[in-house]
Design an enzyme around this catalytic site. Structure first.
Site, mmCIF file in Angstrom:
data_model
loop_
_atom_site.group_PDB
_atom_site.id
_atom_site.type_symbol
_atom_site.label_atom_id
_atom_site.label_comp_id
_atom_site.label_asym_id
_atom_site.label_seq_id
_atom_site.Cartn_x
_atom_site.Cartn_y
_atom_site.Cartn_z
ATOM 1 N N ARG A 271 31.475 36.831 46.281
ATOM 2 C CA ARG A 271 32.129 36.306 46.887
ATOM 3 C C ARG A 271 33.528 36.995 46.044
ATOM 4 O O ARG A 271 33.051 37.250 44.746
ATOM 5 C CB ARG A 271 33.925 34.748 46.516
ATOM 6 N N GLU B 125 40.385 42.170 49.854
ATOM 7 C CA GLU B 125 39.836 42.380 50.835
ATOM 8 C C GLU B 125 40.118 41.965 52.248
ATOM 9 O O GLU B 125 40.987 40.419 51.722
ATOM 10 C CB GLU B 125 37.938 42.415 50.756
ATOM 11 N N HIS C 193 31.304 43.797 53.366
ATOM 12 C CA HIS C 193 31.246 42.535 53.401
ATOM 13 C C HIS C 193 30.264 42.475 54.448
ATOM 14 O O HIS C 193 30.866 41.474 55.424
ATOM 15 C CB HIS C 193 32.658 41.510 53.785
#
Length: 379
Positions: free
Chosen positions: A210, A239, A256
């Site tokens: 994360r 993000e 991601h």
């Protein structure tokens, strides 16, 4: 057909599954709002939908399922207080993330001239993903150090090391923890300025857990002043509006997508479908994804392993099946396209989808390739 389900429109393999039994709406995850869910019985989401009081208060939602391992976008405390069941998909993309890390290790070895068989990988967070990453590292011949305070407390400290020792002894550190902001084992800014400085000029940091686990501003300063050897980010603070100047300093920068293999997506979708179906009493207990697309590269290929080390053969196999530099290059060429790259990600298959035919090579090569999940044999 009284049940109504709202589903993130980027979740794959799910269209048509619930339609015989429920009314289904497919909506962009980040745009799902209170009006969309007011009359819904269930939600199936990804990380872009914050499922909390602001979204769900006054709705008739009874169950929320996220087709992801992570669930920090779910306000689980509030959901439980309201009697709303919630489910995540633990382990669904562990094979995908471990394949991503294998590709990263191969790239780092080439870029920095690292002999992985003489290097140490420190793994922070040894759950579904961390365990598979450890298997990858051992296949490459790396020494592995494990840090997982909750597991060490529950299972005993044997096999685990403290974080300071791991940082001190590791050449590369890979993070696989959930985002936890409070409690006994918080992970928010676990790698802050002080800890990043402790990694030092010989260390490389990989974060595919994360974004907020690493202080991105501190990381940027360390890379700018040369006090850190290198870093890889798949997850970011803020993000999808990421720091372009930080991205430019990284060895690998991706949007991601570490867990975005087709296999991982299929597993996450299956787990979310089963959770919602069971909660709503719908007859989908045995449903499975049947149409996972084939690899975008040759599923069967040969490697001439004569004169090569085991590490070189493994790197060649991994980079043939997934070269993370392609995803990194796409992001670095257009940082503002983060969400588009993520939402329109292509087909990536995990090692189990590939068969490798080896010509010669060092003893144990086929076994090491199998340890990575490939089918491999000598020809």
């Amino acid at each position: 057909m009284d049940a109504r389900i709202v589903i993130d429109d980027k979740i794959p393999f799910v269209r048509g599954v619930f339609e015989p039994y429920a009314q289904v709406s497919y909506l962009p995850g980040a745009g799902i709002g209170p009006d969309d869910v007011r009359d819904a019985d269930a939600l199936i989401v990804r990380t872009r939908t914050a499922c909390n009081e602001a979204l769900l208060k006054g709705s008739r939602v009874r169950v929320v399922a996220t087709a992801t391992i992570g669930y920090d976008h779910l306000d689980t405390r509030w959901l439980e207080s309201e009697g709303i069941a919630w489910y995540n998909a633990p382990g669904c993309n562990s094979g995908s993330v471990s394949h991503y890390v294998a590709s990263v290790l191969a790239v780092l070895a080439q870029k920095h001239g690292i002999d992985l068989s003489s290097a140490t990988l420190g793994i922070v967070g040894v759950g579904h993903v961390g365990k598979k990453v450890a298997d990858v590292a051992r296949a490459f011949g790396m020494e592995v150090l494990l840090n997982d305070p909750p597991r060490a407390r529950n299972e005993g400290e044997n096999g685990f090391v403290c974080l300071d020792e791991l940082v001190r002894k590791s050449d590369i550190i890979s993070l696989h923890v959930p985002l936890v902001r409070e409690g006994e084992f918080p992970t928010y800014h676990l790698f802050d300025e002080k800890r990043i400085a402790s990694v030092g000029k010989r260390g490389i940091l990989i974060n595919s857990s994360r974004g907020e686990v690493v202080d991105n501003m501190a990381l940027k300063r360390a890379l700018e002043n040369g006090s850190l050897k290198g870093a890889v980010l798949d997850v970011w603070e803020g993000e999808p509006a990421i720091d372009a100047s930080l991205a430019s300093l990284l060895d690998v920068a991706t949007p991601h997508i570490a867990g975005y293999s087709a296999d991982g997506k299929a597993a996450g979708t299956e787990m979310a479908v089963h959770a919602v179906a069971e909660s709503l009493g719908l007859p989908l207990a045995g449903w499975k994804v049947e149409d996972v697309p084939g690899p975008s590269v040759a599923a069967e290929f040969g490697i001439d392993a004569r004169g090569k080390t085991v590490g070189q053969v493994l790197s060649e196999a991994v980079l043939h099946t997934y070269d993370v530099r392609s995803d990194s290059g796409a992001l670095l060429s257009a940082v503002s396209s983060f969400e588009h790259l993520r939402g329109c990600y292509g087909v990536r298959r995990e090692p189990a989808a590939f068969r490798i035919c080896l010509s010669g090579g060092p003893d144990g090569c086929p076994d090491r390739l199998r340890d990575l999940g490939f089918s491999a044999e000598l020809v």
